[in-house]
Design a protein around this motif. Structure first.
Motif, short mmCIF file in Angstrom:
data_model
loop_
_atom_site.label_atom_id
_atom_site.label_comp_id
_atom_site.label_asym_id
_atom_site.label_seq_id
_atom_site.Cartn_x
_atom_site.Cartn_y
_atom_site.Cartn_z
N ALA A 1 1.03 -1.17 0.42
CA ALA A 1 0.26 -0.22 -0.13
C ALA A 1 0.37 1.32 -0.38
N THR A 2 1.66 1.30 0.86
CA THR A 2 2.55 3.01 0.95
C THR A 2 3.68 2.92 -0.09
N THR A 3 4.16 1.70 -0.88
CA THR A 3 4.77 1.90 -2.28
C THR A 3 4.07 2.35 -3.22
N ILE A 4 2.73 2.45 -3.56
CA ILE A 4 2.11 2.43 -4.56
C ILE A 4 1.18 4.44 -4.32
N LEU A 5 1.26 3.96 -3.01
CA LEU A 5 0.65 5.40 -2.65
C LEU A 5 1.56 6.52 -2.06
N LYS A 6 3.01 6.04 -2.52
CA LYS A 6 4.03 7.09 -2.71
C LYS A 6 3.94 7.23 -4.06
N ASP A 7 3.92 6.62 -5.16
CA ASP A 7 3.32 6.95 -6.15
C ASP A 7 2.38 8.10 -6.77
N VAL A 8 1.16 7.98 -5.90
CA VAL A 8 0.28 8.89 -6.44
C VAL A 8 -0.45 9.92 -5.76
N ILE A 9 0.08 10.23 -4.66
CA ILE A 9 0.35 10.92 -3.77
C ILE A 9 0.32 13.16 -4.67
N THR A 10 1.45 12.05 -4.86
CA THR A 10 1.80 13.73 -6.08
C THR A 10 0.85 13.85 -7.17
N GLN A 11 0.93 12.88 -7.57
CA GLN A 11 -0.08 13.45 -9.48
C GLN A 11 -1.94 13.99 -8.56
N PHE A 12 -1.32 12.99 -7.38
CA PHE A 12 -3.28 13.60 -7.16
C PHE A 12 -3.75 14.70 -6.54
N LYS A 13 -2.27 15.18 -6.30
CA LYS A 13 -2.43 16.56 -5.97
C LYS A 13 -2.85 17.93 -5.76
N GLY A 14 -3.97 18.21 -5.39
CA GLY A 14 -5.14 19.02 -6.42
C GLY A 14 -6.51 18.94 -6.70
N SER A 15 -6.85 17.35 -6.70
CA SER A 15 -7.61 16.77 -7.12
C SER A 15 -8.30 16.12 -5.92
N ASP A 16 -9.75 15.61 -6.15
CA ASP A 16 -10.67 15.20 -5.46
C ASP A 16 -10.17 14.18 -4.04
N LYS A 17 -9.17 13.00 -4.96
CA LYS A 17 -8.49 12.60 -4.16
C LYS A 17 -7.57 12.18 -3.51
N ALA A 18 -6.60 13.58 -3.50
CA ALA A 18 -5.78 13.21 -2.89
C ALA A 18 -5.62 14.02 -1.00
#
Length: 266
Positions: free
Chosen positions: A48-65
């Protein structure tokens, strides 16, 4: 049958690993978040942490951030990586001071540091950090259903800090007059601990050590200073027995008082 079960388990493991690898390589952030949620539910926190570290920057500013950042912090927490968890919880509540998970983020941040608090013999900066985070949680959310848990954790952490100070004061006491008047140092450390942590369960031990230190200091003084210093001993004695009239150490305190009284003129 046994071989069949082994084959089935191996296939399931390979399937799970394959999906994890697929998620790592995917460019679909929604798919990655969905996988991370499922991994979290299955207690596969490293995935979970490995995948989430990849996406948190991508989601920044979105409703899923917000959700992805909190889930990352919580995944570290559940994996008992409390320093990493605390850092991401802090990022979350700084970024979303009125967010959906802010109350929990502040609580888990402090409680993680509490769970990770070092043994009393070690450096206690982590313990202090835990207290600060939990106190901040209580200030921001005084009506939370986790208030009592946070308060009890703070009391326990403060007792640990008090015990550390008691041990330091005891060390000075044991050194006696070696190279200096260590009894005075024992008194200073003990009284500072009493001032800082007035409700600690070690308060009586600290006050008794103050009395004993003052007594040793007076006993080993030169004649011209003895009477004044024994008067201080008597003052400390009355303070001690007023606070702990039924103490199991009362006999020791009374003996100190008796000797000190013999050195003081009426």
């Amino acid at each position: 049958m046994r071989n069949f079960l082994i084959i089935i388990l191996a296939a399931m493991t390979l399937t799970g690993c394959g999906e994890y690898q697929k998620a790592q390589k995917s460019t679909d952030n929604n798919y990655k978040l969905d996988f991370a949620k499922r991994a979290f539910e299955k207690k596969k926190y490293v995935q979970a942490t490995t995948i989430l570290k990849d996406v948190i920057t991508q989601f920044k500013g979105s409703d899923k951030a917000e959700e992805s950042l909190y889930l990352l912090a919580l995944s570290y927490y559940e994996n008992k990586e409390y320093d990493e968890a605390g850092a991401y919880f802090k990022t979350y509540y700084d970024r979303y001071p009125k967010g959906k998970y802010t109350e929990l983020a502040r609580f888990y941040s402090g409680y993680g540091y509490y769970l990770d608090s070092p043994d009393v013999e070690l450096d206690q900066s982590g313990t202090i950090k835990a207290i600060e985070e939990l106190q901040a949680f209580l200030e921001y959310f005084p009506h939370s259903d986790k208030v009592s848990v946070a308060q009890n954790a703070i009391f326990e952490l403060q007792d640990k800090l008090t015990l550390k100070q008691l041990q330091n004061a005891q060390l000075y006491y044991n050194l006696g007059t070696y190279m200096d008047n260590n009894y005075e140092a024992a008194v200073i450390v003990a009284k500072n601990a009493i001032k800082d942590y007035p409700y600690s369960r070690y308060k009586e031990d600290l006050e008794l050590l103050v009395l004993k230190s003052r007594f040793q200091e007076a006993t080993q003084s030169i004649e011209s200073k003895k009477e004044d210093r024994f008067r201080v001993v008597i003052d400390e004695y009355y303070s001690y027995i007023n606070n702990y009239p039924d103490s199991p150490n009362r006999k020791e305190a009374d003996n100190i008082f008796k000797i000190a009284s013999n050195h003081v003129k009426e």
